[in-house]
Scaffold this active site. Structure first.
Site, PDB file in Angstrom:
ATOM      1  N   LYS A 508       0.795  -1.233   0.000  1.00  0.00           N
ATOM      2  CA  LYS A 508       0.000   0.000   0.000  1.00  0.00           C
ATOM      3  C   LYS A 508       0.829   1.285   0.000  1.00  0.00           C
ATOM      4  O   LYS A 508       0.513   2.248  -0.672  1.00  0.00           O
ATOM      5  CB  LYS A 508      -0.905   0.014   1.235  1.00  0.00           C
ATOM      6  N   LEU A 614      20.844 -21.415   4.641  1.00  0.00           N
ATOM      7  CA  LEU A 614      21.938 -22.381   4.461  1.00  0.00           C
ATOM      8  C   LEU A 614      22.675 -22.088   3.150  1.00  0.00           C
ATOM      9  O   LEU A 614      22.044 -21.775   2.148  1.00  0.00           O
ATOM     10  CB  LEU A 614      21.392 -23.823   4.419  1.00  0.00           C
ATOM     11  N   GLY A 665       2.193 -23.470  12.814  1.00  0.00           N
ATOM     12  CA  GLY A 665       2.495 -22.475  11.777  1.00  0.00           C
ATOM     13  C   GLY A 665       3.573 -22.941  10.807  1.00  0.00           C
ATOM     14  O   GLY A 665       4.162 -22.141  10.077  1.00  0.00           O
ATOM     15  N   GLU A 668       1.776 -24.110   5.021  1.00  0.00           N
ATOM     16  CA  GLU A 668       0.999 -23.063   4.350  1.00  0.00           C
ATOM     17  C   GLU A 668      -0.416 -23.136   4.932  1.00  0.00           C
ATOM     18  O   GLU A 668      -0.789 -24.151   5.525  1.00  0.00           O
ATOM     19  CB  GLU A 668       0.944 -23.345   2.846  1.00  0.00           C
ATOM     20  N   ASP A 679       6.576 -27.035  -4.038  1.00  0.00           N
ATOM     21  CA  ASP A 679       7.617 -26.155  -3.515  1.00  0.00           C
ATOM     22  C   ASP A 679       8.986 -26.832  -3.593  1.00  0.00           C
ATOM     23  O   ASP A 679       9.981 -26.239  -4.015  1.00  0.00           O
ATOM     24  CB  ASP A 679       7.244 -25.810  -2.061  1.00  0.00           C
ATOM     25  N   LYS A 683      12.464 -26.086  -5.857  1.00  0.00           N
ATOM     26  CA  LYS A 683      13.818 -25.977  -5.286  1.00  0.00           C
ATOM     27  C   LYS A 683      14.818 -26.878  -6.022  1.00  0.00           C
ATOM     28  O   LYS A 683      15.937 -26.462  -6.320  1.00  0.00           O
ATOM     29  CB  LYS A 683      13.778 -26.313  -3.797  1.00  0.00           C
TER      30      LYS A 683
END
Ligand code: ADP
Ligand code: ASP
Ligand code: MG
Length: 818
Positions: A508, A614, A665, A668, A679, A683
């Site tokens: 924003k 890493l 947590g 996703e 995902d 990678k």
């Protein structure tokens, strides 16, 4: 005897005039005899020029300008002179204003303004300021007298920039001073012809006046008092970190001033140099500061260059032609024609091929130059031997100057390296054979960036400044900002690196400060002071700021930002990002970005795309660059999947493990985004590309682990219901593995040019067997690490480690930028 010269800003207001008179009084109290030269009050010469221009265009607004001049001088008198003595001064000023008005009215009627009339008009500036100085000096008990320099300095009739007749002038000055013992307050800048017509010595000419008087009088020193601490390494208006020079030689000062350092008007140096009179540049507003001493014996100092100066506005002309080599006397005809037309050249370069001659001049001369050159070479142009003259406008010259440069190799290398890394294009360059000056011609829009870049390279090699722009200030971006805030002081102290966060934005709001944002309360500042933002607006502003050593940090996962990378790299701005979309996106675009970074000599880095902080990609590149061959890459590359399968042990249901991961947590919002392997596939794709494989996401084989019903579930709740139903299936997988002494791990693999991801059972000898928590682990099997692969293990997710990884990349970019 000393000659003191005060510039426009030193007499720009009643406060500064008080300073000036105190300086004079100080010398008097020390029994040092002085002569004083003064400019017009600040801004007055410019206004007078404008009055002439407006009047000649039949524009009555010249009267308003005249009124401003009148009011300004009246105000100064009222503030300085005691009431009972004011009327005489006010009346004198009014009389001068009336004379100016008559003159301007004449110009208005004639609609014509000659250089001769301009000079007369401009002379009023110095005449007024000196009159006020004398009145105030007398009031303060000084035996001051006004000396109109037109009576002393004689020039030819080249109006606008008269050529001084030195011996006549010196005789006049010496004779006058023999008979006048009072403190002379001399009008700078103005002079006259033999016929007593008013001339001027060129803009900034009061410096010259002081030097003419100093030389004629054999002064012990000429002091030029201005508004900065002497001659600085470069113009402080462009470069905040410029610092003042203790001393310099006449030649260095000559080069600096000739190439634009306004602090000294170039002709000033000649008379002082000839009579070996030291010049000292001092600051009226910092009286105790010794300033810069200019002599022939100045120490050359510790730095490779003494100073950097610039001429902001020049035009570059190019004369070239395929057969120019054979045309006789090209240079002499070219320069002869220009000289005959009184066109002054600032810089000349000619390639040894003799195919082209390129030269820089004042933009006001460029069209005339083109016309006269094309006339001179009309025959050659007609026959196609020489092309028409090409003009490049909106250019600037930047010059590095200093005695130390002579016979020191590597200076140009250093210069061009830094310019290249900042995307500054050099259109022409010249180095005098004295090796005291290397000048480059650049585009005017790059001037500030160029000065700052060069200044940093030659003067601040101890401290490097990075200008960082962060888009996305959520979890990772926010953590990064906090880490930089905490660590910046130490970086500066221990590593001579200053990280300025110049711009930041969320979806924003955006804020900028080209000297580095204040990072205390940055969230509140962004919220309260930020302007409306969009990725495009942020990037456009970043490019426009055009700062040296710029780094763009993308902490979003926004494809729109990624679509701007090309544009960013083209602006020679490095990119560091944890965003995987570019490195795992369209192969053609990814390759293009890499080559753009190479071409523009900047960095495009994304170490945190795999294994967060890493050192995965760095290690891979180190192996590759040192000649090792990568045979196989295997990895547990998702912290989430690592946690899930490391926690999936006897007695716990698979769905419970996933639920607990979500509650912590670690997943996703929809855990399927982790479990579907996409995902991880991205990678391994990134790592595969890093070793040179031309793969795309569709080439990565994803061995799906979820039953179809889980995939099809229409909500997260429905997914968990289905996952519960699949517990037996997963338990069976686990059991099968356990029975053969194995555990389940979600592994990404690259071998024989093929990449895949999926669930595997691994036994105790496998490095992934002992993984716990949410750690990532990557193993590289190479020619050199064949029996026992090289393994990197550690936390592969989380804001702190990811931000730290980006931070480390920013620091590595600073090393790259040299
Ligand atoms: P004055 O009115 O005293 O003659 P000028 O404006 O002519 O002052 O010259 C002083 C200005 O010169 C400074 O304010 C500064 O912006 C500019 N300048 C450009 N290059 C340099 C430099 N290398 N060192 C100091 N000042 C410089
Ligand atoms: N007043 C003149 C000018 O503005 C001369 C000077 O300041 O040196 O150019
Ligand atoms: Mg000046």
């Amino acid at each position: 005897m000393k000659v003191l010269k005060f510039g426009g800003s030193s007499v720009g207001s009643s406060e500064s005039i008080k300073e000036v008179i105190e300086i004079i009084a100080d010398y008097k109290s020390q029994n040092t005899h002085v002569a004083v030269v003064s400019s017009a009050m600040e801004g007055v010469t410019n206004k007078l020029l404008l009055i002439g221009e407006k009047a000649s265009e039949n524009d009555e607004s010249y009267l308003d300008l005249l009124k401003e001049i009148e009011l300004n001088h009246f105000k100064t008198i009222k503030e300085l002179i005691k009431v009972k003595n004011q009327s005489q001064s006010l009346a004198y000023v009014k009389k001068m204003i009336n004379e100016m008005e008559d003159l301007a009215h004449g110009i208005f009627l004639l609609k014509e303004l000659s250089l001769r009339t301009t000079d007369l008009l401009l002379s009023f500036g110095e005449r007024l300021s000196c009159y006020i100085l004398v009145a105030y000096a007398k009031q303060q008990g000084l035996d001051a007298e006004l000396l109109d320099a037109r009576e002393m300095i004689k020039t030819d009739s080249r109006f606008g920039r008269g050529r001084v007749k030195i011996s006549k002038t010196e005789n006049n000055i010496q004779a006058y001073f023999n008979t006048h013992e009072h403190i002379q307050i001399i009008t700078g800048f103005i002079s006259s012809t033999n016929k007593n017509e008013t001339t001027t010595l060129g803009r900034g000419g009061s410096d010259y006046t002081s030097s003419i008087f100093g030389a004629a009088l054999g002064a012990e020193e000429i002091e030029i008092w201005t508004d900065v601490d002497g001659v600085l390494t470069t113009d402080p208006k462009h470069v905040k970190s410029a610092f003042s020079l203790e001393e310099m030689t006449y030649e260095e000062a000559m080069e600096m001033s000739h190439f634009g350092a306004k602090v000294i008007y170039p002709p000033t140096l000649q008379p002082a140099f000839q009579k070996k009179i030291p010049l000292r540049i001092r600051n009226t507003f910092n009286r105790n500061f010794p300033g810069t001493l200019i002599t022939s014996l100045a120490e050359s100092g510790d730095y490779l260059v003494k100073g950097i100066s610039s001429i902001r506005d020049i035009s570059l002309l190019n004369l070239q032609g395929s057969s120019m080599v054979g045309v006789a006397g090209v240079s002499s005809r070219l320069f002869g024609t220009l000289a005959n037309n009184d066109i002054n050249l600032i810089l000349i370069t000619q390639a040894s091929s003799e195919h082209s001659i390129c030269f820089a001049l004042d933009p006001k001369d460029s069209s005339l130059a083109k016309i006269v050159i094309e006339k001179e070479f009309s025959r050659e142009i007609e026959s196609g031997k020489i092309d028409q003259v090409a003009i490049e406008e909106q250019m600037s010259i930047v010059a590095i100057i200093g005695e130390n440069m002579a016979n020191t190799p590597g200076i140009s290398g250093k210069l061009f390296n830094a310019l290249g890394k900042n995307g500054i294009n050099v259109s022409a360059m010249a180095q005098g054979s004295s090796e005291r000056n290397v000048s480059i011609v650049i585009s005017k829009k790059d001037i500030s960036k160029t000065l700052n870049t060069i200044h940093e390279v030659f003067f601040l090699s101890d401290i490097k400044t990075l200008n960082v722009f962060i888009i996305g200030v959520g979890l990772i971006g926010g953590t990064l900002i906090n880490q930089i805030t905490t660590h910046n002081k130490k970086l500066e102290k221990d590593h001579a690196l200053k990280i300025n966060i110049v711009g930041m934005t969320n979806s924003k709001k955006m804020i900028f400060d080209d000297e580095g944002l204040n990072l205390e309360n940055w969230k509140e500042n962004l919220f309260e002071k930020g302007e409306t933002s969009s990725a495009e607006a942020f990037i456009t502003k970043m490019a426009k700021l055009n700062l040296q050593n710029s780094v763009f940090v993308d902490c979003t996962s926004n494809p729109q930002v990624v679509s701007q990378y090309e544009n960013i790299l083209k602006h020679s701005i490095s990119i560091a990002t944890p965003n995987k979309l570019a490195s795992s996106g369209d192969l053609g675009m990814f390759k293009k970005l890499k080559s753009l970074a190479l071409k523009n000599d900047v960095k495009f880095v994304y170490e945190t795309n795999v294994g967060a902080g890493l050192p995965v990609i760095t290690t891979l590149n180190d192996l590759k660059n040192s000649g090792d061959k990568i045979l196989k890459i295997e990895g547990v590359l998702s912290g989430t999947l690592s946690f899930i399968f490391n926690s999936f042990i006897e007695g716990i249901k698979f769905s419970e493990v996933v639920k607990s991961a979500k509650e912590k947590g670690f997943t996703e919002p929809d855990p399927r985004d982790d479990l579907n392997g996409m995902d991880v596939a991205r990678k391994i794709l990134i790592l595969s590309r890093e070793i040179g494989l031309d793969l795309s996401l569709k080439d990565v084989k994803i061995n799906n682990i979820l039953p179809q019903a889980c995939i099809d579930a229409t909500s997260v709740e429905a997914f968990f219901d289905e996952l519960e139903k699949a517990n037996d299936y997963f338990e069976q997988l686990r059991k099968n593995a356990e029975e053969s002494g194995q555990v389940l791990r979600f592994i990404a693999k690259m071998e024989n040019g093929k990449a895949s991801v999926g669930l595997e059972s691994v036994n105790q000898t496998n490095p992934f067997y002992g993984l716990d928590g949410s750690d990532n682990m990557i193993s590289f099997t190479t020619d050199r690490y064949l029996e026992r692969p090289l393994v990197i293990k550690g936390p592969g997710a989380g804001a702190e480690v990811t931000a730290a990884g980006v931070f480390a990349e920013i620091i590595s970019i600073s090393h790259f930028l040299g």
